[in-house]
Design a protein around this motif. Sequence first.
Motif, PDB file in Angstrom:
ATOM      1  N   ALA A 180     -24.796  64.999  12.466  1.00 18.27           N
ATOM      2  CA  ALA A 180     -25.706  66.132  12.295  1.00 18.27           C
ATOM      3  C   ALA A 180     -25.025  67.434  12.687  1.00 18.27           C
ATOM      4  O   ALA A 180     -24.228  67.470  13.617  1.00 18.27           O
ATOM      5  N   ASP A 181     -25.368  68.489  11.970  1.00 18.13           N
ATOM      6  CA  ASP A 181     -24.949  69.841  12.287  1.00 18.13           C
ATOM      7  C   ASP A 181     -26.146  70.755  12.064  1.00 18.13           C
ATOM      8  O   ASP A 181     -26.933  70.530  11.150  1.00 18.13           O
ATOM      9  N   ALA A 182     -26.231  71.789  12.894  1.00  9.31           N
ATOM     10  CA  ALA A 182     -27.304  72.774  12.723  1.00  9.31           C
ATOM     11  C   ALA A 182     -26.695  74.154  12.582  1.00  9.31           C
ATOM     12  O   ALA A 182     -25.713  74.482  13.241  1.00  9.31           O
ATOM     13  N   TRP A 220     -31.094  71.934   9.861  1.00  6.40           N
ATOM     14  CA  TRP A 220     -30.262  70.756  10.066  1.00  6.40           C
ATOM     15  C   TRP A 220     -29.649  70.248   8.773  1.00  6.40           C
ATOM     16  O   TRP A 220     -30.310  70.229   7.737  1.00  6.40           O
ATOM     17  N   ASN A 227     -32.420  67.427   4.634  1.00 11.23           N
ATOM     18  CA  ASN A 227     -31.392  68.443   4.864  1.00 11.23           C
ATOM     19  C   ASN A 227     -31.963  69.839   4.653  1.00 11.23           C
ATOM     20  O   ASN A 227     -32.676  70.091   3.690  1.00 11.23           O
ATOM     21  N   ALA A 258     -36.157  71.554  13.166  1.00  6.63           N
ATOM     22  CA  ALA A 258     -36.559  70.426  14.015  1.00  6.63           C
ATOM     23  C   ALA A 258     -38.054  70.164  13.882  1.00  6.63           C
ATOM     24  O   ALA A 258     -38.493  69.014  13.812  1.00  6.63           O
ATOM     25  N   ALA A 262     -32.009  66.596  16.728  1.00  8.19           N
ATOM     26  CA  ALA A 262     -32.546  67.946  16.609  1.00  8.19           C
ATOM     27  C   ALA A 262     -33.197  68.397  17.910  1.00  8.19           C
ATOM     28  O   ALA A 262     -33.098  69.565  18.283  1.00  8.19           O
ATOM     29  N   SER A 293     -30.747  69.723  20.770  1.00 10.18           N
ATOM     30  CA  SER A 293     -29.991  70.969  20.626  1.00 10.18           C
ATOM     31  C   SER A 293     -30.655  72.127  21.338  1.00 10.18           C
ATOM     32  O   SER A 293     -31.813  72.163  21.594  1.00 10.18           O
TER      33      SER A 293
END
Length: 136
Positions: free
Chosen positions: A59-61, A66, A89, A93, A133, A136
Amino acid sequence: MTLGSEAVAAQQAFSQLQGWEQRARLLMQWGERLSALSEAEKSEQHRVHGCESQVWLLADAAEGRWQFRASSDARLLRGLLALLLVRVNGLSAEQLRQVDVAQWFDSLGLGRQLSPSRSNGLNAVLQRMRDLAAQS
């Protein structure tokens, strides 16, 4: 919650199919869209527990939205993951918490074909997304 263009395209593509065989073929084609994960990314740290098959999730935000990458050792599951990714995608969150996996796959005409173990596995993937999520 509105769907992204890829999710709408998935609904249109699957709604035009009649039987499970056609849907399964398209599902596997969707699975081929997943970008490959490196061996390093297929680590225990990224493995989703609660799935019968091996599933890895990254995962990347960016700006509260996200983006997930996933893979599996099971061909059919890769297709299901690809469809889940087009659904989630780009969500926040909060929006991730509102996603209903069963409803999404029902809207694609795939709900009845999801065995309890596949359904549980997809729910485990979604829960892992929500956990990532929330951290973070």
